[in-house]
Design a protein around this motif. Structure first.
Motif, PDB file in Angstrom:
ATOM      1  N   ARG A  88       1.882  42.096  89.861  1.00  0.00           N
ATOM      2  CA  ARG A  88       1.464  40.718  90.154  1.00  0.00           C
ATOM      3  C   ARG A  88       0.645  40.141  89.011  1.00  0.00           C
ATOM      4  NH1 ARG A  88      -0.234  42.817  95.942  1.00  0.00           N
ATOM      5  NH2 ARG A  88      -1.068  44.298  94.447  1.00  0.00           N
ATOM      6  N   VAL A  89      -0.054  41.009  88.271  1.00  0.00           N
ATOM      7  CA  VAL A  89      -0.775  40.555  87.069  1.00  0.00           C
ATOM      8  C   VAL A  89       0.246  40.081  86.027  1.00  0.00           C
ATOM      9  CG1 VAL A  89      -2.232  41.319  85.135  1.00  0.00           C
ATOM     10  CG2 VAL A  89      -2.802  42.000  87.477  1.00  0.00           C
ATOM     11  N   VAL A  90       1.317  40.843  85.872  1.00  0.00           N
ATOM     12  CA  VAL A  90       2.374  40.472  84.927  1.00  0.00           C
ATOM     13  C   VAL A  90       3.054  39.180  85.388  1.00  0.00           C
ATOM     14  CG1 VAL A  90       4.542  41.197  83.832  1.00  0.00           C
ATOM     15  CG2 VAL A  90       2.712  42.873  84.223  1.00  0.00           C
ATOM     16  N   SER A  91       3.327  39.064  86.682  1.00  0.00           N
ATOM     17  CA  SER A  91       3.982  37.848  87.178  1.00  0.00           C
ATOM     18  C   SER A  91       3.084  36.629  86.980  1.00  0.00           C
ATOM     19  CB  SER A  91       4.410  37.998  88.636  1.00  0.00           C
ATOM     20  OG  SER A  91       3.308  38.076  89.509  1.00  0.00           O
ATOM     21  N   ASP A  92       1.788  36.781  87.180  1.00  0.00           N
ATOM     22  CA  ASP A  92       0.861  35.664  86.958  1.00  0.00           C
ATOM     23  C   ASP A  92       0.854  35.250  85.488  1.00  0.00           C
ATOM     24  OD1 ASP A  92       0.179  35.645  89.621  1.00  0.00           O
ATOM     25  OD2 ASP A  92      -1.797  36.555  89.330  1.00  0.00           O
ATOM     26  N   TYR A  93       0.875  36.235  84.601  1.00  0.00           N
ATOM     27  CA  TYR A  93       0.897  35.937  83.168  1.00  0.00           C
ATOM     28  C   TYR A  93       2.189  35.195  82.808  1.00  0.00           C
ATOM     29  CZ  TYR A  93       0.783  36.494  78.121  1.00  0.00           C
ATOM     30  OH  TYR A  93       0.784  36.252  76.770  1.00  0.00           O
ATOM     31  N   ILE A  94       3.297  35.645  83.350  1.00  0.00           N
ATOM     32  CA  ILE A  94       4.588  34.992  83.087  1.00  0.00           C
ATOM     33  C   ILE A  94       4.572  33.554  83.601  1.00  0.00           C
ATOM     34  CG2 ILE A  94       7.035  34.991  83.783  1.00  0.00           C
ATOM     35  CD1 ILE A  94       6.893  38.109  83.479  1.00  0.00           C
ATOM     36  N   LEU A  95       4.048  33.344  84.785  1.00  0.00           N
ATOM     37  CA  LEU A  95       3.974  31.973  85.315  1.00  0.00           C
ATOM     38  C   LEU A  95       3.091  31.094  84.434  1.00  0.00           C
ATOM     39  CD1 LEU A  95       3.778  32.533  89.166  1.00  0.00           C
ATOM     40  CD2 LEU A  95       5.618  31.414  87.879  1.00  0.00           C
ATOM     41  N   TRP A  96       1.996  31.650  83.947  1.00  0.00           N
ATOM     42  CA  TRP A  96       1.121  30.876  83.077  1.00  0.00           C
ATOM     43  C   TRP A  96       1.840  30.528  81.774  1.00  0.00           C
ATOM     44  CZ3 TRP A  96      -1.347  32.040  78.326  1.00  0.00           C
ATOM     45  CH2 TRP A  96      -2.238  31.051  77.909  1.00  0.00           C
ATOM     46  N   LYS A  97       2.551  31.496  81.199  1.00  0.00           N
ATOM     47  CA  LYS A  97       3.267  31.251  79.949  1.00  0.00           C
ATOM     48  C   LYS A  97       4.414  30.238  80.144  1.00  0.00           C
ATOM     49  CE  LYS A  97       2.796  33.052  76.459  1.00  0.00           C
ATOM     50  NZ  LYS A  97       1.980  32.820  75.257  1.00  0.00           N
ATOM     51  N   ARG A  98       4.992  30.216  81.340  1.00  0.00           N
ATOM     52  CA  ARG A  98       6.118  29.310  81.630  1.00  0.00           C
ATOM     53  C   ARG A  98       5.663  28.084  82.421  1.00  0.00           C
ATOM     54  NH1 ARG A  98      11.651  31.623  81.915  1.00  0.00           N
ATOM     55  NH2 ARG A  98      11.885  30.347  83.777  1.00  0.00           N
ATOM     56  N   ARG A  99       4.405  27.741  82.336  1.00  0.00           N
ATOM     57  CA  ARG A  99       3.838  26.670  83.165  1.00  0.00           C
ATOM     58  C   ARG A  99       4.464  25.298  82.909  1.00  0.00           C
ATOM     59  NH1 ARG A  99       0.533  28.393  79.340  1.00  0.00           N
ATOM     60  NH2 ARG A  99      -0.489  26.941  77.927  1.00  0.00           N
ATOM     61  N   GLU A 100       5.131  25.115  81.799  1.00  0.00           N
ATOM     62  CA  GLU A 100       5.762  23.834  81.474  1.00  0.00           C
ATOM     63  C   GLU A 100       7.194  23.725  81.994  1.00  0.00           C
ATOM     64  OE1 GLU A 100       3.980  21.408  80.043  1.00  0.00           O
ATOM     65  OE2 GLU A 100       2.275  22.791  80.053  1.00  0.00           O
ATOM     66  N   ARG A 101       7.683  24.769  82.646  1.00  0.00           N
ATOM     67  CA  ARG A 101       9.057  24.724  83.142  1.00  0.00           C
ATOM     68  C   ARG A 101       9.123  25.278  84.560  1.00  0.00           C
ATOM     69  NH1 ARG A 101      12.617  28.929  79.692  1.00  0.00           N
ATOM     70  NH2 ARG A 101      14.124  28.406  81.275  1.00  0.00           N
ATOM     71  N   ASP A 102      10.172  24.891  85.272  1.00  0.00           N
ATOM     72  CA  ASP A 102      10.371  25.407  86.627  1.00  0.00           C
ATOM     73  C   ASP A 102      10.708  26.887  86.561  1.00  0.00           C
ATOM     74  OD1 ASP A 102       9.882  22.968  87.791  1.00  0.00           O
ATOM     75  OD2 ASP A 102      12.005  22.448  88.024  1.00  0.00           O
ATOM     76  N   THR A 103      10.048  27.654  87.408  1.00  0.00           N
ATOM     77  CA  THR A 103      10.266  29.089  87.468  1.00  0.00           C
ATOM     78  C   THR A 103      10.379  29.491  88.928  1.00  0.00           C
ATOM     79  OG1 THR A 103       8.987  29.392  85.437  1.00  0.00           O
ATOM     80  CG2 THR A 103       9.319  31.339  86.805  1.00  0.00           C
ATOM     81  N   ILE A 144      10.785  50.832  74.448  1.00  0.00           N
ATOM     82  CA  ILE A 144      10.161  50.823  73.123  1.00  0.00           C
ATOM     83  C   ILE A 144       8.989  51.795  73.038  1.00  0.00           C
ATOM     84  CG2 ILE A 144       8.871  49.403  71.477  1.00  0.00           C
ATOM     85  CD1 ILE A 144      10.616  46.998  72.545  1.00  0.00           C
ATOM     86  N   TYR A 145       8.099  51.749  74.027  1.00  0.00           N
ATOM     87  CA  TYR A 145       6.860  52.542  73.969  1.00  0.00           C
ATOM     88  C   TYR A 145       6.886  53.804  74.818  1.00  0.00           C
ATOM     89  CZ  TYR A 145       5.244  48.269  71.794  1.00  0.00           C
ATOM     90  OH  TYR A 145       5.130  47.185  70.966  1.00  0.00           O
ATOM     91  N   GLU A 146       7.945  53.937  75.638  1.00  0.00           N
ATOM     92  CA  GLU A 146       8.087  55.086  76.532  1.00  0.00           C
ATOM     93  C   GLU A 146       6.928  55.189  77.519  1.00  0.00           C
ATOM     94  OE1 GLU A 146       8.992  58.587  74.218  1.00  0.00           O
ATOM     95  OE2 GLU A 146      10.905  57.723  73.570  1.00  0.00           O
ATOM     96  N   LEU A 147       6.404  54.038  77.897  1.00  0.00           N
ATOM     97  CA  LEU A 147       5.322  53.934  78.883  1.00  0.00           C
ATOM     98  C   LEU A 147       5.692  52.848  79.882  1.00  0.00           C
ATOM     99  CD1 LEU A 147       2.290  53.821  76.419  1.00  0.00           C
ATOM    100  CD2 LEU A 147       2.929  55.751  77.880  1.00  0.00           C
ATOM    101  N   PRO A 148       5.309  53.012  81.138  1.00  0.00           N
ATOM    102  CA  PRO A 148       5.586  51.947  82.102  1.00  0.00           C
ATOM    103  C   PRO A 148       4.638  50.766  81.893  1.00  0.00           C
ATOM    104  CG  PRO A 148       4.398  53.741  83.163  1.00  0.00           C
ATOM    105  CD  PRO A 148       4.691  54.185  81.759  1.00  0.00           C
ATOM    106  N   LEU A 149       5.161  49.564  82.055  1.00  0.00           N
ATOM    107  CA  LEU A 149       4.337  48.364  81.994  1.00  0.00           C
ATOM    108  C   LEU A 149       3.684  48.103  83.341  1.00  0.00           C
ATOM    109  CD1 LEU A 149       3.386  45.791  80.470  1.00  0.00           C
ATOM    110  CD2 LEU A 149       5.481  44.681  81.316  1.00  0.00           C
ATOM    111  N   ILE A 150       4.397  48.442  84.423  1.00  0.00           N
ATOM    112  CA  ILE A 150       3.901  48.137  85.771  1.00  0.00           C
ATOM    113  C   ILE A 150       3.717  49.414  86.586  1.00  0.00           C
ATOM    114  CG2 ILE A 150       4.834  45.789  85.816  1.00  0.00           C
ATOM    115  CD1 ILE A 150       7.197  46.873  87.488  1.00  0.00           C
ATOM    116  N   THR A 151       2.858  49.294  87.593  1.00  0.00           N
ATOM    117  CA  THR A 151       2.514  50.446  88.429  1.00  0.00           C
ATOM    118  C   THR A 151       3.489  50.680  89.565  1.00  0.00           C
ATOM    119  OG1 THR A 151       1.102  49.000  89.769  1.00  0.00           O
ATOM    120  CG2 THR A 151       0.030  50.245  87.983  1.00  0.00           C
ATOM    121  N   GLU A 152       4.242  49.686  89.928  1.00  0.00           N
ATOM    122  CA  GLU A 152       5.100  49.752  91.113  1.00  0.00           C
ATOM    123  C   GLU A 152       6.533  50.124  90.748  1.00  0.00           C
ATOM    124  OE1 GLU A 152       6.562  46.520  94.435  1.00  0.00           O
ATOM    125  OE2 GLU A 152       4.624  46.258  93.492  1.00  0.00           O
ATOM    126  N   PRO A 153       7.174  50.958  91.558  1.00  0.00           N
ATOM    127  CA  PRO A 153       8.577  51.268  91.283  1.00  0.00           C
ATOM    128  C   PRO A 153       9.470  50.040  91.475  1.00  0.00           C
ATOM    129  CG  PRO A 153       7.717  52.632  93.083  1.00  0.00           C
ATOM    130  CD  PRO A 153       6.651  51.661  92.710  1.00  0.00           C
TER     131      PRO A 153
END
Length: 159
Positions: free
Chosen positions: A9-24, A43-52
């Motif tokens: 949800r932190v990632v989704s909030d960041y994405i919404l903020w970055k796309r705030r000028e367009r419908d998402t 690329i980094y062989e690490l998970p970005l998110i905690t949820e499966p």
């Protein structure tokens, strides 16, 4: 350097903020969180998110992100996003920004179609194993996006 995986949800909030000028839409956010997670694993062989990630009939889904924006249905998400970039490491932000830039011209269903292609982790789980609703293992996602990343670099070195 090892950053802790993020609540999706932190990632989704960041994405919404970055796309705030367009419908998402909810589907846009889910696919962009998934694609960011895939590239980060590849690329980094690490998970970005905690949820499966789960293999649902219409593609890979992060359940908490789906539930959070479910009330909007197929309509654009109408919330005022806030800048939460301080919650992400520089490497996490950069990868998400690069993912958003890469897929900026893709409409909702085109984003979804990318995740359904033959050979993708979702395709393997649903078509080969017949496991709709199953977790898509991070190792499978990492292998897929890692191979795409290696192929891309092999092609750019030859050019």
């Amino acid at each position: 350097m090892h950053e802790a995986p993020l609540d999706p949800r932190v990632v989704s909030d960041y994405i919404l903020w970055k796309r705030r000028e367009r419908d998402t839409t909810n589907l846009d956010v889910i696919k962009l969180v998934y694609l960011s997670h895939g590239w980060y694993l590849g690329i980094y062989e690490l998970p970005l998110i905690t949820e499966p990630v789960e293999a649902w009939p219409h593609g890979p889904v992060i359940p908490s992100v789906y539930e959070r924006f479910r009330a909007f249905g197929k309509n654009p998400i109408k919330i005022t996003p806030r800048d939460n970039s301080e919650s992400l490491s520089l490497r996490q932000r950069t990868l998400i920004d690069d993912t958003l830039d890469t897929y900026k011209d893709f409409e909702t269903w085109a984003l979804s179609a990318i995740t359904h292609q033959t050979g993708t982790p979702w395709y393997q789980i649903t078509s080969i194993y017949g496991a709709v609703g199953a977790i898509i293992p991070n190792d499978l996602i990492k292998e897929h996006y890692g191979a795409l990343y290696q192929d891309y670099h092999a092609k750019t070195k030859r050019a």
